[in-house]
Scaffold this motif. Structure first.
Motif, PDB file in Angstrom:
ATOM      1  N   GLN A  44     -12.908  18.866   0.761  1.00  0.00           N
ATOM      2  CA  GLN A  44     -13.210  17.524   1.257  1.00  0.00           C
ATOM      3  C   GLN A  44     -13.147  16.489   0.130  1.00  0.00           C
ATOM      4  O   GLN A  44     -12.687  15.370   0.329  1.00  0.00           O
ATOM      5  CB  GLN A  44     -14.589  17.504   1.917  1.00  0.00           C
ATOM      6  N   LEU A  45     -13.593  16.884  -1.066  1.00  0.00           N
ATOM      7  CA  LEU A  45     -13.499  15.982  -2.219  1.00  0.00           C
ATOM      8  C   LEU A  45     -12.045  15.699  -2.572  1.00  0.00           C
ATOM      9  O   LEU A  45     -11.686  14.564  -2.898  1.00  0.00           O
ATOM     10  CB  LEU A  45     -14.219  16.602  -3.424  1.00  0.00           C
ATOM     11  N   GLN A  46     -11.229  16.739  -2.521  1.00  0.00           N
ATOM     12  CA  GLN A  46      -9.802  16.534  -2.787  1.00  0.00           C
ATOM     13  C   GLN A  46      -9.200  15.572  -1.754  1.00  0.00           C
ATOM     14  O   GLN A  46      -8.460  14.653  -2.103  1.00  0.00           O
ATOM     15  CB  GLN A  46      -9.059  17.864  -2.737  1.00  0.00           C
ATOM     16  N   ALA A  47      -9.526  15.796  -0.503  1.00  0.00           N
ATOM     17  CA  ALA A  47      -8.976  14.948   0.556  1.00  0.00           C
ATOM     18  C   ALA A  47      -9.446  13.505   0.412  1.00  0.00           C
ATOM     19  O   ALA A  47      -8.698  12.559   0.679  1.00  0.00           O
ATOM     20  CB  ALA A  47      -9.382  15.500   1.922  1.00  0.00           C
ATOM     21  N   ALA A  48     -10.701  13.320  -0.024  1.00  0.00           N
ATOM     22  CA  ALA A  48     -11.253  11.970  -0.162  1.00  0.00           C
ATOM     23  C   ALA A  48     -10.603  11.193  -1.299  1.00  0.00           C
ATOM     24  O   ALA A  48     -10.635   9.955  -1.312  1.00  0.00           O
ATOM     25  CB  ALA A  48     -12.760  12.050  -0.391  1.00  0.00           C
ATOM     26  N   SER A  49     -10.004  11.907  -2.259  1.00  0.00           N
ATOM     27  CA  SER A  49      -9.408  11.226  -3.412  1.00  0.00           C
ATOM     28  C   SER A  49      -7.987  10.741  -3.148  1.00  0.00           C
ATOM     29  O   SER A  49      -7.381  10.120  -4.014  1.00  0.00           O
ATOM     30  CB  SER A  49      -9.397  12.175  -4.625  1.00  0.00           C
ATOM     31  N   TRP A  50      -7.470  10.997  -1.956  1.00  0.00           N
ATOM     32  CA  TRP A  50      -6.105  10.549  -1.638  1.00  0.00           C
ATOM     33  C   TRP A  50      -6.081   9.036  -1.454  1.00  0.00           C
ATOM     34  O   TRP A  50      -6.921   8.465  -0.768  1.00  0.00           O
ATOM     35  CB  TRP A  50      -5.615  11.238  -0.368  1.00  0.00           C
ATOM     36  N   GLN A  65      -8.042  10.988   6.989  1.00  0.00           N
ATOM     37  CA  GLN A  65      -8.889  11.111   5.806  1.00  0.00           C
ATOM     38  C   GLN A  65     -10.329  10.708   6.100  1.00  0.00           C
ATOM     39  O   GLN A  65     -11.271  11.408   5.740  1.00  0.00           O
ATOM     40  CB  GLN A  65      -8.326  10.253   4.670  1.00  0.00           C
ATOM     41  N   LYS A  66     -10.501   9.594   6.769  1.00  0.00           N
ATOM     42  CA  LYS A  66     -11.838   9.091   7.058  1.00  0.00           C
ATOM     43  C   LYS A  66     -12.599  10.016   8.002  1.00  0.00           C
ATOM     44  O   LYS A  66     -13.803  10.239   7.843  1.00  0.00           O
ATOM     45  CB  LYS A  66     -11.748   7.687   7.658  1.00  0.00           C
ATOM     46  N   SER A  67     -11.892  10.560   8.985  1.00  0.00           N
ATOM     47  CA  SER A  67     -12.561  11.408   9.974  1.00  0.00           C
ATOM     48  C   SER A  67     -12.918  12.780   9.405  1.00  0.00           C
ATOM     49  O   SER A  67     -13.939  13.369   9.778  1.00  0.00           O
ATOM     50  CB  SER A  67     -11.666  11.591  11.208  1.00  0.00           C
ATOM     51  N   LEU A  68     -12.099  13.301   8.475  1.00  0.00           N
ATOM     52  CA  LEU A  68     -12.332  14.638   7.947  1.00  0.00           C
ATOM     53  C   LEU A  68     -13.197  14.643   6.691  1.00  0.00           C
ATOM     54  O   LEU A  68     -14.064  15.510   6.532  1.00  0.00           O
ATOM     55  CB  LEU A  68     -10.990  15.318   7.638  1.00  0.00           C
ATOM     56  N   ALA A  69     -12.959  13.682   5.789  1.00  0.00           N
ATOM     57  CA  ALA A  69     -13.694  13.665   4.523  1.00  0.00           C
ATOM     58  C   ALA A  69     -15.018  12.926   4.634  1.00  0.00           C
ATOM     59  O   ALA A  69     -15.917  13.128   3.812  1.00  0.00           O
ATOM     60  CB  ALA A  69     -12.837  13.043   3.425  1.00  0.00           C
ATOM     61  N   GLY A  70     -15.174  12.061   5.644  1.00  0.00           N
ATOM     62  CA  GLY A  70     -16.417  11.329   5.830  1.00  0.00           C
ATOM     63  C   GLY A  70     -16.428  10.005   5.103  1.00  0.00           C
ATOM     64  O   GLY A  70     -15.575   9.718   4.253  1.00  0.00           O
ATOM     65  N   ASP A  71     -17.424   9.178   5.420  1.00  0.00           N
ATOM     66  CA  ASP A  71     -17.530   7.852   4.810  1.00  0.00           C
ATOM     67  C   ASP A  71     -18.060   7.918   3.379  1.00  0.00           C
ATOM     68  O   ASP A  71     -17.703   7.097   2.536  1.00  0.00           O
ATOM     69  CB  ASP A  71     -18.450   6.954   5.659  1.00  0.00           C
ATOM     70  N   LYS A  72     -18.954   8.896   3.105  1.00  0.00           N
ATOM     71  CA  LYS A  72     -19.537   9.011   1.762  1.00  0.00           C
ATOM     72  C   LYS A  72     -19.367  10.450   1.260  1.00  0.00           C
ATOM     73  O   LYS A  72     -20.331  11.210   1.133  1.00  0.00           O
ATOM     74  CB  LYS A  72     -21.018   8.636   1.802  1.00  0.00           C
ATOM     75  N   PRO A  73     -18.121  10.835   0.979  1.00  0.00           N
ATOM     76  CA  PRO A  73     -17.868  12.240   0.633  1.00  0.00           C
ATOM     77  C   PRO A  73     -18.540  12.690  -0.661  1.00  0.00           C
ATOM     78  O   PRO A  73     -18.993  13.832  -0.765  1.00  0.00           O
ATOM     79  CB  PRO A  73     -16.335  12.298   0.502  1.00  0.00           C
ATOM     80  N   PHE A  74     -18.627  11.803  -1.655  1.00  0.00           N
ATOM     81  CA  PHE A  74     -19.193  12.198  -2.951  1.00  0.00           C
ATOM     82  C   PHE A  74     -20.709  12.365  -2.866  1.00  0.00           C
ATOM     83  O   PHE A  74     -21.270  13.304  -3.434  1.00  0.00           O
ATOM     84  CB  PHE A  74     -18.801  11.176  -4.010  1.00  0.00           C
ATOM     85  N   LYS A 228      -0.774  14.530  -4.704  1.00  0.00           N
ATOM     86  CA  LYS A 228      -0.039  15.510  -3.899  1.00  0.00           C
ATOM     87  C   LYS A 228      -1.000  16.549  -3.322  1.00  0.00           C
ATOM     88  O   LYS A 228      -0.931  16.895  -2.135  1.00  0.00           O
ATOM     89  CB  LYS A 228       1.019  16.189  -4.771  1.00  0.00           C
ATOM     90  N   SER A 229      -1.913  17.034  -4.180  1.00  0.00           N
ATOM     91  CA  SER A 229      -2.896  18.028  -3.722  1.00  0.00           C
ATOM     92  C   SER A 229      -3.849  17.439  -2.690  1.00  0.00           C
ATOM     93  O   SER A 229      -4.262  18.119  -1.748  1.00  0.00           O
ATOM     94  CB  SER A 229      -3.700  18.555  -4.923  1.00  0.00           C
ATOM     95  N   ALA A 230      -4.191  16.157  -2.865  1.00  0.00           N
ATOM     96  CA  ALA A 230      -5.110  15.499  -1.934  1.00  0.00           C
ATOM     97  C   ALA A 230      -4.503  15.387  -0.542  1.00  0.00           C
ATOM     98  O   ALA A 230      -5.184  15.599   0.468  1.00  0.00           O
ATOM     99  CB  ALA A 230      -5.483  14.123  -2.460  1.00  0.00           C
ATOM    100  N   LYS A 231      -3.217  15.055  -0.500  1.00  0.00           N
ATOM    101  CA  LYS A 231      -2.558  14.939   0.806  1.00  0.00           C
ATOM    102  C   LYS A 231      -2.459  16.304   1.487  1.00  0.00           C
ATOM    103  O   LYS A 231      -2.649  16.430   2.706  1.00  0.00           O
ATOM    104  CB  LYS A 231      -1.169  14.327   0.621  1.00  0.00           C
ATOM    105  N   GLN A 232      -2.172  17.350   0.686  1.00  0.00           N
ATOM    106  CA  GLN A 232      -2.145  18.709   1.236  1.00  0.00           C
ATOM    107  C   GLN A 232      -3.536  19.131   1.705  1.00  0.00           C
ATOM    108  O   GLN A 232      -3.673  19.816   2.722  1.00  0.00           O
ATOM    109  CB  GLN A 232      -1.632  19.677   0.180  1.00  0.00           C
ATOM    110  N   ALA A 233      -4.563  18.709   0.955  1.00  0.00           N
ATOM    111  CA  ALA A 233      -5.934  19.054   1.325  1.00  0.00           C
ATOM    112  C   ALA A 233      -6.311  18.476   2.683  1.00  0.00           C
ATOM    113  O   ALA A 233      -7.047  19.098   3.456  1.00  0.00           O
ATOM    114  CB  ALA A 233      -6.907  18.562   0.258  1.00  0.00           C
ATOM    115  N   LEU A 234      -5.810  17.263   2.972  1.00  0.00           N
ATOM    116  CA  LEU A 234      -6.070  16.656   4.277  1.00  0.00           C
ATOM    117  C   LEU A 234      -5.524  17.534   5.405  1.00  0.00           C
ATOM    118  O   LEU A 234      -6.192  17.765   6.422  1.00  0.00           O
ATOM    119  CB  LEU A 234      -5.434  15.273   4.348  1.00  0.00           C
TER     120      LEU A 234
END
Length: 518
Positions: A44-50, A65-74, A228-234
């Motif tokens: 989720q942290l990787q996805a949030a950094s995209w 990204q918003k729906s999966l990683a959340g509004d306050k991922p960190f 690239k990793s962040a987009k794959q993480a999503l």
């Protein structure tokens, strides 16, 4: 009473005592579920950094990204890591207290206490490493949130952990220097970061390092790879969350429908189908004990599990490396097949004298609605077992052991190894376990107790033989759904499909979560 019956009773007591001891020992082992949750937090942290560009093609990914990683991922990740660390530290303190107590008792007795001390020492080492790994990552999260002083304190606490791997202490020193005021770059910082950190944590630390070193080219490369990793993480997170989520929502709908139909139609409903109909079983309880005690316990667990398989491993070890994940996967498959073959052989010869009477068990009817029962049961099992698992987590607080296959799959980044693990968990296990527990045990118990009682008891035995205290409640819940589906469908293919779907979904999620750190 015959000599055979006396022998069976004595061996049954030995089997119960041995299994009880294994379950008690699992209480001292860390539970793997918390680590799986941290892996999902990491992805989720990787996805949030995209960071999307301005192209229209990325607009869908932004919503995802918003729906999966959340509004306050960190902030969410920080709370998750703090929660797991608190639980791990509490268990660490308990084990240290137990070891101190055993150490004082050990002065008068060594024969019984020594094996328990060895297990506790192993669990202590694992927990210390887990706390150290959490502290490394938790400090980076705190620094990312602007709490530099708190982060430095976290890394200093790591260095005070007794008998910890010196490499973790060195990495904590490196991170402290990177975020101190003024910041410093220590020798071997890059190698330590790449060795002890993964995913978003590695990227964040390397970014801080390269900025301080003013290395524009490595900084550009790590940022480009991070995107690239962040987009794959999503995409991976979408698979891990969405598919079980859709199936779970479907399951809730099926449960509501089934319960409503039961209220309206009564005994004509799906839930009432075959509920009061027991099986016609020609054999008695002695045959049940013979299959489980002589077959599953003595032949499968003791003779094959503790003698044949270790000897096989010793013979093969000079020619192959058991540290290779493909070899480990193949060894797990062969071991499982040997245990299953030994148990099923005893099962066959135990019921062979009754086969001319064609007992109403082991029904495999391909031209039937088994697929609907199996798939529907899987959907219904998801919300029920997940709810039980959540409550179970609060009960055991990170202890109670876990299936060792989970960690092997999570740490495996090899496609061939994954397929071998899949053959074990999604093909061999459903076939063997459903034949034994639903095909044989459940119908056999209906000779003595009501069908619903047979479902509950067979489910508990199914859970207990996995020898992990933390898994008894979730596996009992899953076993009851498997039994319910078999009772209603009267077709063993239905629980086999449900079991296979469950294990397949678990394997897929673990493999995706594990690959996200690479």
């Amino acid at each position: 009473m015959t000599l055979k019956r006396i022998f069976l009773i004595l061996l049954t007591l030995v089997a119960i005592a041995s299994s009880g001891l294994d379950l008690y020992e699992s209480l001292q082992k860390p539970q793997f579920q918390s680590r799986i949750e941290l892996y999902q937090t990491d992805i989720q942290l990787q996805a949030a950094s995209w960071k999307p560009d301005d192209s229209q093609a990325d607009s869908n990914f932004q919503s995802l990204q918003k729906s999966l990683a959340g509004d306050k991922p960190f902030a969410t990740a920080t709370k998750q890591y703090e929660s797991v660390r608190k639980s791990a530290k509490a268990n660490l303190d308990k084990i240290e207290t137990q070891l101190e107590k055993l150490s004082s008792e050990n002065q008068t007795s060594t024969t019984v206490i020594q094996p328990q001390q060895e297990q506790l020492q192993k669990s202590l080492k694992e927990l210390r490493e887990l706390v150290a790994q959490i502290d490394l990552r938790l400090g980076i999260l705190q620094a990312r949130e602007g709490k530099t002083a708190v982060a430095i304190e976290t890394w200093e606490d790591l260095q005070s952990i007794p008998q910890i791997n010196s490499e973790y202490s060195e990495t904590a020193t490196v991170l402290t220097a990177l975020w101190s005021n003024p910041p410093q770059v220590l020798d071997n910082a890059e190698n330590l970061i790449k060795t002890d950190l993964e995913g978003w944590f590695r990227t964040t630390s390397l970014t801080q390092l390269y900025k301080l070193q003013q290395l524009s080219e490595p900084l550009t490369q790590v940022q480009k790879q991070a995107q690239k990793s962040a987009k794959q993480a999503l995409l991976k997170l979408g698979i891990v969350v969405s598919l079980p989520g859709i199936a779970g929502i479907t399951g809730v709908g099926l449960l509501i429908f089934a319960i409503a139909q039961r209220i309206v139609k009564g005994k004509n409903s799906l839930l009432a189908q075959n509920s009061d109909t027991s099986w016609t079983i020609p054999w008695e309880g002695e045959t049940i004990l013979q299959v489980f005690v002589l077959g599953f316990f003595l032949t499968g667990q003791i003779m094959i599990g503790k003698f044949v398989i270790p000897i096989l491993g010793t013979i093969l070890s000079p020619a192959i490396s058991l540290t290779n994940v493909r070899v480990q996967a193949l060894f797990v498959l062969i071991s499982y097949l040997l245990v299953a073959a030994g148990t099923l052989a005893v099962l066959y010869f135990s019921i062979k004298p009754f086969l001319p009477e064609k007992p109403d068990v082991f029904n495999l009817k391909f031209k039937d609605k088994w697929f609907l029962w199996g798939f529907g049961g899987y959907c219904a099992a998801l919300p029920i077992v997940l709810l039980v698992s959540a409550l179970n987590q609060q009960l055991w607080q990170g202890q109670g052991g876990s299936n060792p296959l989970l960690q092997l799959v999570l740490n495996s980044h090899d496609s061939l190894a994954l397929w071998i693990f899949f053959s074990t968990a999604a093909i061999a296990a459903p076939l063997f376990e459903e034949l034994l527990f639903r095909g044989f045990l459940l119908p056999s118990l209906t000779r003595y107790i009501p069908t619903w009682g047979a479902v509950v008891l067979s489910s508990f035995i199914f859970a207990a033989v996995h020898l992990s205290l933390s898994e008894i409640l979730p596996l009992t819940a899953l076993g009851m759904i498997l039994g319910f589906v078999y009772v209603r469908s009267r077709n063993l293919l239905a629980p086999m499909l449900l079991h296979s779907l469950w294990n397949s979904g678990t394997l897929m999620s673990l493999f995706i979560l594990g690959s996200s750190t690479q």
